[in-house]
Motif scaffolding. Structure first.
Motif, PDB file in Angstrom:
ATOM      1  N   ASP A  24      -3.482  -1.526  10.850  1.00  8.69           N
ATOM      2  CA  ASP A  24      -3.507  -2.498  10.563  1.00  8.69           C
ATOM      3  C   ASP A  24      -2.879  -4.081  10.387  1.00  8.69           C
ATOM      4  OD1 ASP A  24      -2.992  -0.095   8.467  1.00  8.69           O
ATOM      5  OD2 ASP A  24      -0.340  -0.301   9.446  1.00  8.69           O
ATOM      6  N   LEU A  26      10.858   9.391  10.623  1.00 11.13           N
ATOM      7  CA  LEU A  26      10.868   8.332  10.282  1.00 11.13           C
ATOM      8  C   LEU A  26      12.050   8.968   8.570  1.00 11.13           C
ATOM      9  CD1 LEU A  26       8.060   6.839   9.140  1.00 11.13           C
ATOM     10  CD2 LEU A  26      10.044   5.877  11.055  1.00 11.13           C
ATOM     11  N   MET A  45      -2.076  10.335   8.320  1.00  5.22           N
ATOM     12  CA  MET A  45      -2.713   9.539   8.810  1.00  5.22           C
ATOM     13  C   MET A  45      -3.024   9.291  10.101  1.00  5.22           C
ATOM     14  SD  MET A  45      -2.555   5.771   7.429  1.00  5.22           S
ATOM     15  CE  MET A  45      -2.223   6.417   5.846  1.00  5.22           C
ATOM     16  N   HIS A  55      -1.036   3.564  15.372  1.00  8.42           N
ATOM     17  CA  HIS A  55       0.059   4.050  14.789  1.00  8.42           C
ATOM     18  C   HIS A  55      -0.487   5.479  13.942  1.00  8.42           C
ATOM     19  CE1 HIS A  55      -0.216   0.860  11.986  1.00  8.42           C
ATOM     20  NE2 HIS A  55       0.024   1.630  11.123  1.00  8.42           N
ATOM     21  N   ASN A  77       1.163   5.408   0.201  1.00 11.55           N
ATOM     22  CA  ASN A  77       0.708   7.055   0.622  1.00 11.55           C
ATOM     23  C   ASN A  77       1.162   8.014   0.072  1.00 11.55           C
ATOM     24  OD1 ASN A  77      -1.942   6.324   2.741  1.00 11.55           O
ATOM     25  ND2 ASN A  77      -0.645   4.570   2.434  1.00 11.55           N
ATOM     26  N   SER A 123       7.781  -1.019   6.530  1.00 12.62           N
ATOM     27  CA  SER A 123       7.186   0.894   5.941  1.00 12.62           C
ATOM     28  C   SER A 123       8.130   1.276   5.485  1.00 12.62           C
ATOM     29  CB  SER A 123       7.256   1.255   7.193  1.00 12.62           C
ATOM     30  OG  SER A 123       6.682   2.500   6.530  1.00 12.62           O
ATOM     31  N   THR A 174       4.183   0.736   2.436  1.00 13.81           N
ATOM     32  CA  THR A 174       3.726  -0.636   3.134  1.00 13.81           C
ATOM     33  C   THR A 174       4.030  -1.760   2.772  1.00 13.81           C
ATOM     34  OG1 THR A 174       1.745  -0.238   4.108  1.00 13.81           O
ATOM     35  CG2 THR A 174       3.763   0.928   5.789  1.00 13.81           C
ATOM     36  N   LEU A 178       0.942  -0.834   0.144  1.00 14.27           N
ATOM     37  CA  LEU A 178       0.068  -0.044   0.372  1.00 14.27           C
ATOM     38  C   LEU A 178       0.744   0.986   0.584  1.00 14.27           C
ATOM     39  CD1 LEU A 178      -3.088   0.640  -0.074  1.00 14.27           C
ATOM     40  CD2 LEU A 178      -2.293   0.563   2.661  1.00 14.27           C
ATOM     41  N   LEU A 181       0.131   8.648  11.772  1.00 13.92           N
ATOM     42  CA  LEU A 181       1.355  10.346  10.764  1.00 13.92           C
ATOM     43  C   LEU A 181       0.965  11.599  11.375  1.00 13.92           C
ATOM     44  CD1 LEU A 181       3.798   9.755   9.285  1.00 13.92           C
ATOM     45  CD2 LEU A 181       2.405  10.608   7.808  1.00 13.92           C
ATOM     46  N   PHE A 189       6.728   9.616  13.576  1.00  6.49           N
ATOM     47  CA  PHE A 189       4.998   8.365  13.826  1.00  6.49           C
ATOM     48  C   PHE A 189       5.417   7.855  14.262  1.00  6.49           C
ATOM     49  CE2 PHE A 189       5.120   3.598  12.036  1.00  6.49           C
ATOM     50  CZ  PHE A 189       3.760   3.637  11.471  1.00  6.49           C
ATOM     51  N   ARG A 215       5.908  13.477   1.028  1.00 10.63           N
ATOM     52  CA  ARG A 215       5.786  12.374   1.164  1.00 10.63           C
ATOM     53  C   ARG A 215       6.345  11.287   0.990  1.00 10.63           C
ATOM     54  NH1 ARG A 215       4.721   8.968   5.912  1.00 10.63           N
ATOM     55  NH2 ARG A 215       6.425   7.720   6.649  1.00 10.63           N
ATOM     56  N   ASN A 229       5.556   6.904   0.837  1.00 16.08           N
ATOM     57  CA  ASN A 229       5.431   5.757   2.236  1.00 16.08           C
ATOM     58  C   ASN A 229       4.625   4.432   1.446  1.00 16.08           C
ATOM     59  OD1 ASN A 229       3.526   3.932   4.054  1.00 16.08           O
ATOM     60  ND2 ASN A 229       6.138   5.012   4.891  1.00 16.08           N
ATOM     61  N   TYR A 284       1.751  12.185   0.960  1.00 13.03           N
ATOM     62  CA  TYR A 284       1.568  12.955   1.375  1.00 13.03           C
ATOM     63  C   TYR A 284       1.786  13.922   0.818  1.00 13.03           C
ATOM     64  CZ  TYR A 284       1.042   9.020   4.559  1.00 13.03           C
ATOM     65  OH  TYR A 284       0.200   7.978   5.853  1.00 13.03           O
ATOM     66  N   HIS A 340      -5.053   4.836  13.739  1.00 11.92           N
ATOM     67  CA  HIS A 340      -5.736   3.009  13.375  1.00 11.92           C
ATOM     68  C   HIS A 340      -4.044   2.249  13.467  1.00 11.92           C
ATOM     69  CE1 HIS A 340      -2.670   4.056   9.868  1.00 11.92           C
ATOM     70  NE2 HIS A 340      -2.385   2.700   9.157  1.00 11.92           N
ATOM     71  N   ARG A 400       3.081  -5.889   2.544  1.00  8.75           N
ATOM     72  CA  ARG A 400       2.349  -6.700   3.760  1.00  8.75           C
ATOM     73  C   ARG A 400       2.499  -7.930   2.693  1.00  8.75           C
ATOM     74  NH1 ARG A 400      -2.199  -2.835   5.641  1.00  8.75           N
ATOM     75  NH2 ARG A 400      -1.010  -0.472   5.133  1.00  8.75           N
TER      76      ARG A 400
HETATM   77  O1  LIG Z   1       3.150   6.576   6.365  1.00 10.47           O
HETATM   78  C1  LIG Z   1       3.061   6.590   7.256  1.00 10.47           C
HETATM   79  O2  LIG Z   1       4.174   6.194   7.223  1.00 10.47           O
HETATM   80  C2  LIG Z   1       2.131   5.005   7.520  1.00 10.47           C
HETATM   81  C3  LIG Z   1       0.892   4.973   6.919  1.00 10.47           C
HETATM   82  C4  LIG Z   1      -0.014   3.785   7.315  1.00 10.47           C
HETATM   83  O3  LIG Z   1       0.155   3.941   8.700  1.00 10.47           O
HETATM   84  C5  LIG Z   1      -0.539   2.318   6.693  1.00 10.47           C
HETATM   85  O4  LIG Z   1      -0.728   2.271   5.131  1.00 10.47           O
HETATM   86  O5  LIG Z   1      -1.067   2.044   7.153  1.00 10.47           O
END
Ligand SMILES: O=C(O)CCC(=O)C(=O)O
Ligand SMILES: [Fe+2]
Length: 203
Positions: free
Chosen positions: A125, A162, A120, A180, A111, A138, A196, A109, A182, A147, A192, A194, A113, A123, A198
């Protein structure tokens, strides 16, 4: 590439209990991190995310993308996305994260920003598609952001920064016991990205 050449102790657990978070610091040199950042910005199929907040459908400013070994479905906030096939750079980064962490991943996934004003919320995961207690790796590129982790019962908090070209791993019971986020910040103007990585159950 000279792995683990920086001073970060990647065996240090940033969580005091109920899970494991290891931070490897920067895992590539600056030129390489800059090149990946640029390539990810240009080659990823970025889309605005749709979220349900108190029953209202809102479109986030943050952009997301979902890639994997197979066209896995990923559902969050009542929204289902089908994984796209790996790009060249994503596959390289997946292999790098696997080599460093010793884990295996089948999806990612992403992201984007655009500035510190995008973040974020708290939440974990632990979606039903994810392997139970599977590791999440990550990788971050671009602006350095804070973070944070918060224990679901005790509200205890832990945070770290990070860096550009860095790797963090969350594993064990982290997602069961910790949230966690952001945090947004007006101090940061730069974008930025990111990633992740998975492990999705592929029955
Ligand atoms: O941007 C981040 O460092 C965290 C992203 C995150 O927690 C997620 O994609 O579930
Ligand atoms: Fe997350």
């Amino acid at each position: 590439m000279d792995l683990f050449s920086n001073e970060v102790d990647h065996s240090h657990n940033w969580l005091p209990k109920d899970g494991t978070v290891n931070y490897y610091g920067t895992i590539m040199d600056l030129d390489e991190a800059n090149a990946y950042y640029q390539q990810l910005m240009e080659t990823i199929a970025w889309e605005n995310d749709v979220a349900l907040i108190f029953g209202k459908r809102i479109v986030t400013k943050r952009k997301v993308a979902w890639y994997g070994d197979q066209p896995f479905d990923y559902t969050y906030s009542n929204n289902t996305k089908k994984a796209l096939p790996w790009t060249k750079e994503l596959l390289e980064l997946k292999k790098l994260s696997e080599r460093i962490t010793g884990e295996t991943f089948n999806s990612c996934l992403l992201n984007l920003y655009h500035s510190g004003e995008e973040g974020m919320a708290w939440h974990s995961d632990a979606e039903k598609e994810l392997k139970k207690n599977g590791a999440i790796a990550s990788m971050s590129f671009g602006a350095e952001r804070k973070f944070a982790f918060k224990h679901k019962q005790t509200q205890e908090k832990v945070g770290l920064v990070l860096e550009h070209g860095s790797l963090l791993v969350m594993k064990g019971t982290t997602q069961t016991h910790w949230l966690h986020r952001l945090p947004p910040t007006k101090m940061i103007k730069a974008p930025r990205v990111n990633l992740t990585f998975r492990a999705i159950n592929s029955h």
